[in-house]
Design a protein around this motif. Structure first.
Motif, PDB file in Angstrom:
ATOM      1  N   ASP A 106      49.833  54.448  50.084  1.00 40.07           N
ATOM      2  CA  ASP A 106      48.937  55.317  49.312  1.00 40.07           C
ATOM      3  C   ASP A 106      49.245  55.250  47.826  1.00 40.07           C
ATOM      4  OD1 ASP A 106      47.262  56.632  51.359  1.00 40.07           O
ATOM      5  OD2 ASP A 106      49.168  57.413  52.088  1.00 40.07           O
ATOM      6  N   VAL A 107      50.511  55.145  47.482  1.00 40.25           N
ATOM      7  CA  VAL A 107      50.892  55.004  46.080  1.00 40.25           C
ATOM      8  C   VAL A 107      50.365  53.677  45.527  1.00 40.25           C
ATOM      9  CG1 VAL A 107      52.836  54.754  44.490  1.00 40.25           C
ATOM     10  CG2 VAL A 107      52.894  56.513  46.269  1.00 40.25           C
ATOM     11  N   LEU A 108      50.522  52.625  46.304  1.00 36.59           N
ATOM     12  CA  LEU A 108      50.014  51.314  45.877  1.00 36.59           C
ATOM     13  C   LEU A 108      48.499  51.347  45.704  1.00 36.59           C
ATOM     14  CD1 LEU A 108      50.348  48.272  45.322  1.00 36.59           C
ATOM     15  CD2 LEU A 108      50.230  47.893  47.803  1.00 36.59           C
ATOM     16  N   ALA A 109      47.790  51.965  46.645  1.00 37.23           N
ATOM     17  CA  ALA A 109      46.327  52.033  46.559  1.00 37.23           C
ATOM     18  C   ALA A 109      45.892  52.817  45.328  1.00 37.23           C
ATOM     19  CB  ALA A 109      45.760  52.671  47.822  1.00 37.23           C
ATOM     20  N   THR A 110      46.619  53.873  44.992  1.00 38.00           N
ATOM     21  CA  THR A 110      46.302  54.666  43.805  1.00 38.00           C
ATOM     22  C   THR A 110      46.467  53.837  42.549  1.00 38.00           C
ATOM     23  OG1 THR A 110      47.010  56.693  44.910  1.00 38.00           O
ATOM     24  CG2 THR A 110      46.946  56.722  42.503  1.00 38.00           C
ATOM     25  N   TRP A 111      47.581  53.160  42.430  1.00 41.27           N
ATOM     26  CA  TRP A 111      47.850  52.284  41.278  1.00 41.27           C
ATOM     27  C   TRP A 111      46.758  51.224  41.142  1.00 41.27           C
ATOM     28  CZ3 TRP A 111      52.237  51.830  37.914  1.00 41.27           C
ATOM     29  CH2 TRP A 111      52.348  50.625  37.217  1.00 41.27           C
ATOM     30  N   LYS A 112      46.432  50.571  42.234  1.00 41.67           N
ATOM     31  CA  LYS A 112      45.445  49.493  42.203  1.00 41.67           C
ATOM     32  C   LYS A 112      44.061  50.000  41.831  1.00 41.67           C
ATOM     33  CE  LYS A 112      47.289  45.904  45.251  1.00 41.67           C
ATOM     34  NZ  LYS A 112      47.003  45.080  46.450  1.00 41.67           N
ATOM     35  N   LEU A 113      43.683  51.160  42.369  1.00 43.00           N
ATOM     36  CA  LEU A 113      42.363  51.702  42.062  1.00 43.00           C
ATOM     37  C   LEU A 113      42.224  51.969  40.572  1.00 43.00           C
ATOM     38  CD1 LEU A 113      39.598  52.947  42.716  1.00 43.00           C
ATOM     39  CD2 LEU A 113      40.792  55.106  43.160  1.00 43.00           C
ATOM     40  N   PHE A 114      43.183  52.664  40.000  1.00 46.01           N
ATOM     41  CA  PHE A 114      43.081  53.000  38.579  1.00 46.01           C
ATOM     42  C   PHE A 114      43.051  51.748  37.712  1.00 46.01           C
ATOM     43  CE2 PHE A 114      44.873  57.422  39.475  1.00 46.01           C
ATOM     44  CZ  PHE A 114      43.665  58.033  39.222  1.00 46.01           C
ATOM     45  N   TYR A 115      43.885  50.776  38.021  1.00 43.30           N
ATOM     46  CA  TYR A 115      43.892  49.566  37.190  1.00 43.30           C
ATOM     47  C   TYR A 115      42.657  48.702  37.427  1.00 43.30           C
ATOM     48  CZ  TYR A 115      48.269  50.274  34.787  1.00 43.30           C
ATOM     49  OH  TYR A 115      49.249  50.761  33.956  1.00 43.30           O
ATOM     50  N   SER A 116      42.097  48.742  38.619  1.00 47.60           N
ATOM     51  CA  SER A 116      40.844  48.011  38.853  1.00 47.60           C
ATOM     52  C   SER A 116      39.711  48.617  38.023  1.00 47.60           C
ATOM     53  CB  SER A 116      40.483  48.047  40.339  1.00 47.60           C
ATOM     54  OG  SER A 116      41.413  47.332  41.110  1.00 47.60           O
ATOM     55  N   VAL A 117      39.655  49.942  37.949  1.00 42.96           N
ATOM     56  CA  VAL A 117      38.643  50.601  37.115  1.00 42.96           C
ATOM     57  C   VAL A 117      38.870  50.266  35.649  1.00 42.96           C
ATOM     58  CG1 VAL A 117      37.728  52.829  36.358  1.00 42.96           C
ATOM     59  CG2 VAL A 117      38.285  52.468  38.767  1.00 42.96           C
ATOM     60  N   ILE A 118      40.125  50.262  35.231  1.00 45.36           N
ATOM     61  CA  ILE A 118      40.452  49.923  33.838  1.00 45.36           C
ATOM     62  C   ILE A 118      39.982  48.524  33.503  1.00 45.36           C
ATOM     63  CG2 ILE A 118      42.383  49.405  32.289  1.00 45.36           C
ATOM     64  CD1 ILE A 118      43.834  51.834  33.583  1.00 45.36           C
ATOM     65  N   TYR A 119      40.170  47.574  34.401  1.00 43.28           N
ATOM     66  CA  TYR A 119      39.749  46.197  34.126  1.00 43.28           C
ATOM     67  C   TYR A 119      38.236  46.082  34.018  1.00 43.28           C
ATOM     68  CZ  TYR A 119      44.224  43.881  34.146  1.00 43.28           C
ATOM     69  OH  TYR A 119      45.483  43.459  33.793  1.00 43.28           O
ATOM     70  N   GLN A 120      37.537  46.784  34.867  1.00 45.94           N
ATOM     71  CA  GLN A 120      36.080  46.751  34.748  1.00 45.94           C
ATOM     72  C   GLN A 120      35.631  47.382  33.442  1.00 45.94           C
ATOM     73  OE1 GLN A 120      33.337  47.315  37.910  1.00 45.94           O
ATOM     74  NE2 GLN A 120      34.914  47.278  39.495  1.00 45.94           N
ATOM     75  N   ALA A 121      36.273  48.478  33.070  1.00 41.33           N
ATOM     76  CA  ALA A 121      35.934  49.125  31.803  1.00 41.33           C
ATOM     77  C   ALA A 121      36.225  48.194  30.634  1.00 41.33           C
ATOM     78  CB  ALA A 121      36.717  50.427  31.658  1.00 41.33           C
ATOM     79  N   ASN A 122      37.355  47.507  30.672  1.00 42.85           N
ATOM     80  CA  ASN A 122      37.694  46.573  29.597  1.00 42.85           C
ATOM     81  C   ASN A 122      36.686  45.437  29.504  1.00 42.85           C
ATOM     82  OD1 ASN A 122      39.964  47.917  28.691  1.00 42.85           O
ATOM     83  ND2 ASN A 122      41.364  46.797  30.022  1.00 42.85           N
ATOM     84  N   GLY A 123      36.211  44.972  30.658  1.00 42.96           N
ATOM     85  CA  GLY A 123      35.204  43.913  30.644  1.00 42.96           C
ATOM     86  C   GLY A 123      33.938  44.347  29.935  1.00 42.96           C
ATOM     87  N   ILE A 124      33.521  45.583  30.166  1.00 41.26           N
ATOM     88  CA  ILE A 124      32.323  46.113  29.503  1.00 41.26           C
ATOM     89  C   ILE A 124      32.576  46.265  28.007  1.00 41.26           C
ATOM     90  CG2 ILE A 124      30.906  48.199  29.292  1.00 41.26           C
ATOM     91  CD1 ILE A 124      31.190  48.432  32.392  1.00 41.26           C
ATOM     92  N   ILE A 125      33.730  46.800  27.645  1.00 40.15           N
ATOM     93  CA  ILE A 125      34.055  47.002  26.233  1.00 40.15           C
ATOM     94  C   ILE A 125      34.082  45.675  25.482  1.00 40.15           C
ATOM     95  CG2 ILE A 125      35.893  47.756  24.656  1.00 40.15           C
ATOM     96  CD1 ILE A 125      36.591  49.883  26.859  1.00 40.15           C
ATOM     97  N   GLU A 126      34.553  44.634  26.137  1.00 41.68           N
ATOM     98  CA  GLU A 126      34.637  43.327  25.489  1.00 41.68           C
ATOM     99  C   GLU A 126      33.306  42.593  25.458  1.00 41.68           C
ATOM    100  OE1 GLU A 126      39.275  42.378  26.800  1.00 41.68           O
ATOM    101  OE2 GLU A 126      37.634  41.140  27.567  1.00 41.68           O
TER     102      GLU A 126
END
Length: 457
Positions: A106-126
């Motif tokens: 569950d800790v791993l899934a939490t970490w991965k979810l937040f960073y996956s959202v961050i990467y998508q957000a960064n893609g849009i920003i760029e």
């Protein structure tokens, strides 16, 4: 998590390939779409206005997908870590006993979810600046992405402490990114939200696209976590004095309904699938979320929050109380009874301002704010003349009683950011609590993939 070029393209393209039909109703509802099985070339995602909007809509869909940490799981998992809830089986004992290991799924899934959202957000920003849309839409889409990026970084620091600050999609940078000081991450979060707040439109729809009020309210929370008391007070005051129809509900039974005037940011229940119904009593004790006696007994006589937001049941001969802020396990027959999951609401802003005022020695102002919440709950107002330490303890108590089961456990975050975890949880869980448990472990899988990451104690 390690982001390769292939994985990044998959994350970005799953957003870009979403069809627009049915995604929004007058652009006021979150999208509902399955992620595509095939992937598109990155250059095509932002090649048209339609595809660009689809990528932004896809960010909403992915971040707020059903049954994820962001759409209810965080309230329960971190609530187990704190002193809010226990679970009927041993499934979450590592959270409840504060004995989490680096291999916890569950800790791993939490970490991965937040960073996956961050990467998508960064893609849009760029990528949005180079897309064929108007300058105003470019600014809007970028602002929305910055709120999501800020939101995820905020909670990563809340649970893990120092975490990598990721503001690029360059895999040569992200694959070996080290941990960044929490203060630096929070400064970047505040910067993102401040930039978004200027661009986002004023809005009255709570369960749709991001608006200025959502950014302002989240900024107040961030400033509180930073200990920037004056700024936290100012942003909370902006929310409290808003002229958009956001106000405290006088009827506690209506706080979590769709369109509640107290809500600042809700997730459309069509997307969260009434997942909070998992807290309601069933036929097996094994799957029951139960309120700890200390929380239930913490309410004063006649407190309406206790009678409105907690239920009781007997399952398999065991009597217990359970969280009852959300009362629907499935879609209700009446539209007036539909509930939307609340990410932020106005009561928190009063409590933010109360704490910020108390920290600045404005004790009368702090008590006034606490009494707004207490009066709504039907209990006796606090009297002027309390010491600063007494007022801060009163703030802690009201936050616990008002916000239980919300904010991915406001309580867990509050105990840690105010350095109260050892005193409170050490007394409650003397056999298992250690001061190092205040931080969740950095997932072992991520440390193996990224040698620059270091574990928490």
């Amino acid at each position: 998590m390690l982001i390769t070029t292939k994985l990044y393209n998959q994350l970005l393209m799953m957003a870009g390939a979403l069809v627009l039909a049915g995604m929004f109703s007058s652009c006021k509802k979150y999208v509902e779409a399955d992620l595509p099985k095939d992937q598109l070339e990155g250059s095509r995602v932002f090649s048209s206005a339609t595809n660009t909007l689809a990528a932004v809509n896809g960010l909403y869909t992915f971040a707020l997908k059903n049954a994820s940490f962001i759409t209810y799981q965080g309230d329960l998992l971190a609530g187990f870590s704190a002193d809010e809830f226990t679970f009927g089986s041993t499934q979450y004992d590592d959270f409840t006993n504060n004995t989490l290991q680096a291999g916890n799924a569950d800790v791993l899934a939490t970490w991965k979810l937040f960073y996956s959202v961050i990467y998508q957000a960064n893609g849009i920003i760029e990528k949005v600046p180079g897309s064929p849309v108007s300058d105003s839409l470019k600014a809007l889409y970028t602002a929305e992405a910055k709120v999501f990026r800020a939101f995820c970084h905020l909670y990563l620091t809340s649970y893990f402490g120092d975490v990598p600050l990721i503001q690029t999609t360059d895999v040569t940078v992200t694959a070996t990114a080290p941990r960044t000081a929490k203060a630096t991450v929070l400064a970047a979060v505040a910067k993102d939200l401040s930039a978004a707040e200027v661009i986002l439109p004023y809005g009255t729809v709570r369960n749709g696209r991001l608006n200025k009020w959502m950014a302002t309210a989240l900024l107040a929370r961030v400033y509180l976590y930073q200990g920037n008391w004056a700024a936290a007070e100012a942003k909370a005051t902006t929310m409290i004095n808003n002229n958009s129809g956001i106000a405290l509900q006088t009827d506690l039974s209506k706080v979590f309904l769709r369109g509640s005037k107290e809500a600042i940011w809700q997730i459309n229940s069509a997307d969260n699938n009434y997942v909070y119904g998992t807290s309601l009593p069933g036929t097996s004790l094994n799957y029951q979320v139960m309120i700890r006696p200390g929380l239930y007994n913490g309410y004063e006589t006649g407190d309406l929050r206790k009678t409105n937001w907690m239920g009781s049941a007997t399952v398999q001969s065991t009597f217990f109380y359970y969280p009852y802020k959300y009362k629907n396990a499935s879609a209700p027959a009446s539209a007036a009874a539909i509930e939307d999951y609340v990410l932020m609401r106005l009561a928190e802003q009063y409590l933010i301002r109360a704490e910020a005022r108390a920290q600045q020695q404005n004790l009368t102002g702090a008590i006034d704010d606490l009494n707004v919440i207490r009066n709504r709950a039907g209990i006796t107002p606090l009297v002027v003349g309390l010491s600063q330490s007494d007022v801060l303890l009163a703030v802690e108590k009201e936050r616990r009683l008002e916000l239980f089961g919300e904010g991915y456990s406001h309580r867990w975050i509050d105990l840690n950011r105010t350095n109260r975890a050892n005193a409170v949880l050490g007394a409650l869980k003397p056999g298992t609590w250690k001061s190092t448990a205040a931080l969740w472990p950095i997932p072992q899988n991520e440390i193996l993939l990224n040698p620059a990451l270091t574990p928490n104690p």
